[in-house]
Design a protein around this motif. Sequence first.
Motif, PDB file in Angstrom:
ATOM      1  N   PRO A 199      28.015  45.628  48.064  1.00 32.38           N
ATOM      2  CA  PRO A 199      27.521  45.971  46.721  1.00 32.38           C
ATOM      3  C   PRO A 199      26.055  46.369  46.709  1.00 32.38           C
ATOM      4  O   PRO A 199      25.634  47.175  45.875  1.00 32.38           O
ATOM      5  CB  PRO A 199      27.756  44.672  45.932  1.00 32.38           C
ATOM      6  N   VAL A 200      25.265  45.812  47.625  1.00 32.31           N
ATOM      7  CA  VAL A 200      23.838  46.130  47.671  1.00 32.31           C
ATOM      8  C   VAL A 200      23.620  47.501  48.291  1.00 32.31           C
ATOM      9  O   VAL A 200      22.883  48.338  47.782  1.00 32.31           O
ATOM     10  CB  VAL A 200      23.070  45.055  48.476  1.00 32.31           C
ATOM     11  N   GLU A 220      38.291  39.693  48.055  1.00 29.86           N
ATOM     12  CA  GLU A 220      37.767  40.948  48.606  1.00 29.86           C
ATOM     13  C   GLU A 220      38.318  42.159  47.864  1.00 29.86           C
ATOM     14  O   GLU A 220      37.571  43.087  47.522  1.00 29.86           O
ATOM     15  CB  GLU A 220      38.094  41.028  50.095  1.00 29.86           C
ATOM     16  N   THR A 221      39.612  42.162  47.588  1.00 28.76           N
ATOM     17  CA  THR A 221      40.197  43.303  46.888  1.00 28.76           C
ATOM     18  C   THR A 221      39.700  43.393  45.451  1.00 28.76           C
ATOM     19  O   THR A 221      39.466  44.490  44.929  1.00 28.76           O
ATOM     20  CB  THR A 221      41.738  43.210  46.902  1.00 28.76           C
ATOM     21  N   ARG A 249      37.711  46.502  43.819  1.00 29.59           N
ATOM     22  CA  ARG A 249      38.247  47.122  42.606  1.00 29.59           C
ATOM     23  C   ARG A 249      37.188  47.184  41.505  1.00 29.59           C
ATOM     24  O   ARG A 249      37.087  48.169  40.774  1.00 29.59           O
ATOM     25  CB  ARG A 249      39.478  46.348  42.124  1.00 29.59           C
ATOM     26  N   ALA A 250      36.387  46.118  41.409  1.00 29.28           N
ATOM     27  CA  ALA A 250      35.320  46.094  40.402  1.00 29.28           C
ATOM     28  C   ALA A 250      34.266  47.158  40.684  1.00 29.28           C
ATOM     29  O   ALA A 250      33.641  47.680  39.754  1.00 29.28           O
ATOM     30  CB  ALA A 250      34.679  44.706  40.376  1.00 29.28           C
ATOM     31  N   MET A 251      34.064  47.484  41.962  1.00 25.36           N
ATOM     32  CA  MET A 251      33.096  48.507  42.341  1.00 25.36           C
ATOM     33  C   MET A 251      33.684  49.909  42.248  1.00 25.36           C
ATOM     34  O   MET A 251      32.965  50.903  42.362  1.00 25.36           O
ATOM     35  CB  MET A 251      32.600  48.258  43.770  1.00 25.36           C
ATOM     36  N   GLY A 252      34.997  49.991  42.062  1.00 22.71           N
ATOM     37  CA  GLY A 252      35.634  51.300  41.982  1.00 22.71           C
ATOM     38  C   GLY A 252      35.780  51.993  43.313  1.00 22.71           C
ATOM     39  O   GLY A 252      35.841  53.229  43.368  1.00 22.71           O
ATOM     40  N   ILE A 253      35.834  51.226  44.406  1.00 22.98           N
ATOM     41  CA  ILE A 253      35.958  51.811  45.746  1.00 22.98           C
ATOM     42  C   ILE A 253      37.426  51.810  46.156  1.00 22.98           C
ATOM     43  O   ILE A 253      38.046  50.754  46.237  1.00 22.98           O
ATOM     44  CB  ILE A 253      35.128  51.023  46.780  1.00 22.98           C
ATOM     45  N   VAL A 308      49.532  44.120  56.693  1.00 24.75           N
ATOM     46  CA  VAL A 308      50.632  43.165  56.535  1.00 24.75           C
ATOM     47  C   VAL A 308      51.336  43.362  55.203  1.00 24.75           C
ATOM     48  O   VAL A 308      52.562  43.320  55.106  1.00 24.75           O
ATOM     49  CB  VAL A 308      50.105  41.723  56.649  1.00 24.75           C
ATOM     50  N   SER A 309      50.544  43.575  54.150  1.00 22.69           N
ATOM     51  CA  SER A 309      51.079  43.748  52.808  1.00 22.69           C
ATOM     52  C   SER A 309      50.270  44.818  52.089  1.00 22.69           C
ATOM     53  O   SER A 309      49.083  45.002  52.368  1.00 22.69           O
ATOM     54  CB  SER A 309      51.009  42.426  52.034  1.00 22.69           C
ATOM     55  N   THR A 310      50.905  45.537  51.183  1.00 22.80           N
ATOM     56  CA  THR A 310      50.206  46.575  50.433  1.00 22.80           C
ATOM     57  C   THR A 310      49.494  46.021  49.208  1.00 22.80           C
ATOM     58  O   THR A 310      48.831  46.776  48.491  1.00 22.80           O
ATOM     59  CB  THR A 310      51.184  47.677  49.994  1.00 22.80           C
ATOM     60  N   ASP A 311      49.597  44.728  48.959  1.00 21.34           N
ATOM     61  CA  ASP A 311      48.929  44.116  47.813  1.00 21.34           C
ATOM     62  C   ASP A 311      47.423  44.334  47.901  1.00 21.34           C
ATOM     63  O   ASP A 311      46.793  44.021  48.908  1.00 21.34           O
ATOM     64  CB  ASP A 311      49.224  42.616  47.752  1.00 21.34           C
ATOM     65  N   GLY A 312      46.847  44.857  46.835  1.00 22.43           N
ATOM     66  CA  GLY A 312      45.411  45.079  46.801  1.00 22.43           C
ATOM     67  C   GLY A 312      44.967  46.407  47.379  1.00 22.43           C
ATOM     68  O   GLY A 312      43.779  46.740  47.310  1.00 22.43           O
ATOM     69  N   PHE A 313      45.889  47.181  47.932  1.00 22.56           N
ATOM     70  CA  PHE A 313      45.550  48.485  48.517  1.00 22.56           C
ATOM     71  C   PHE A 313      45.966  49.599  47.565  1.00 22.56           C
ATOM     72  O   PHE A 313      47.068  49.583  47.014  1.00 22.56           O
ATOM     73  CB  PHE A 313      46.239  48.666  49.870  1.00 22.56           C
ATOM     74  N   ASP A 314      45.084  50.580  47.402  1.00 20.67           N
ATOM     75  CA  ASP A 314      45.408  51.726  46.564  1.00 20.67           C
ATOM     76  C   ASP A 314      46.405  52.652  47.251  1.00 20.67           C
ATOM     77  O   ASP A 314      47.162  53.360  46.585  1.00 20.67           O
ATOM     78  CB  ASP A 314      44.136  52.512  46.236  1.00 20.67           C
TER      79      ASP A 314
END
Length: 334
Positions: free
Chosen positions: A112-113, A131-132, A136-140, A148-154
């Motif tokens: 973020p810095v 982490e995800t 997401r809050a940063m819009g990245i 392993v899992s697609t959870d949290g991945f765009d």
Amino acid sequence: MKASVNDVAERAGVSVSTVSRAFTRPELVSERTRKKVLQVAEELNFSVSRSAAALKRGQTFRIALLSGGHIDWFSARILEGLNSVLHETGYDFSIYAISHDEERARFFEQLPVRRNADAIIVSSFNLNRDETERLRAMGIPVVGINVVSTDGFDASIGIDDTGAIQMLVRHLVSLGHRRIAYLYEEAISPLRFSSYRRVTGFTDLCDELEGVSVTAIKVGNGDDCINAAVTALFSSSEPPTAICVHQDSWAIPLFLRLPQYGIRIPEDLSITGFDDSDFAEEVGLTTIRQRPRDMAATAARMALDLIDGKTLETPHITAPVQLMLRHSTAAPRA
């Protein structure tokens, strides 16, 4: 052809990073340099097509690659694939080798810095919820390769490790093998690697198959995989007739060394690997072929589309694998 940031940098006699800063963080560039960059960009019509968006969104023209562990055959192909796409578009990528929690925490604390990446590509392991949510809050945008899992991945692209290893098991069983071993390294990293689905996929299928017994040959950190395999083979009253090795980089040296101990391949023991990496074809190793270079190229294109605000038609892709049949496997001796 539309001018790229590389074209502007070359004409202006500056680096790509300087061009990026001239639009996104002009306070870090001298007034003389910035004017020169803007003049060249206008001559190349770069300002209309790209710099306006960069100025609005604060683009850095950089993508961060988070890679677990050391650089091996798989990681090297990932780098090749990313470079094949990103270089032509004027994007750089920074590599962050994540092997323990401290490195992982440091990256997410500093991101973020620094705000020095327009997207993040994660190779072979998963992010946690904190982490995800932070990304997401940063819009990245976050793209996964073999996660392993697609959870949290765009978006993501990866193979089905479970289905792939079970393809190998079925091949061995069809040849008549009923005592099969699996050679793998004990997981000591806090990261959850996708390749460990092969271990559970192997044991789950073998448990379902009637008359098939399995042996897990687990290698500790720093131990020699070949010695571990040889010890297991010679210490058993009913040694396996086939052995699945977690990756080619272990299977190939094992394939070459076992004849020194009087074990013939495939007459006495069938061996399979995983990856179809360098020299697998040359030595005749039966293995699973995956294409990390192609997966990385697809992940890079996904990341660029997400940066541009596009909606992906298929955000999560399962990449194909192939069973490569060679002469390291055969029917067991009667």
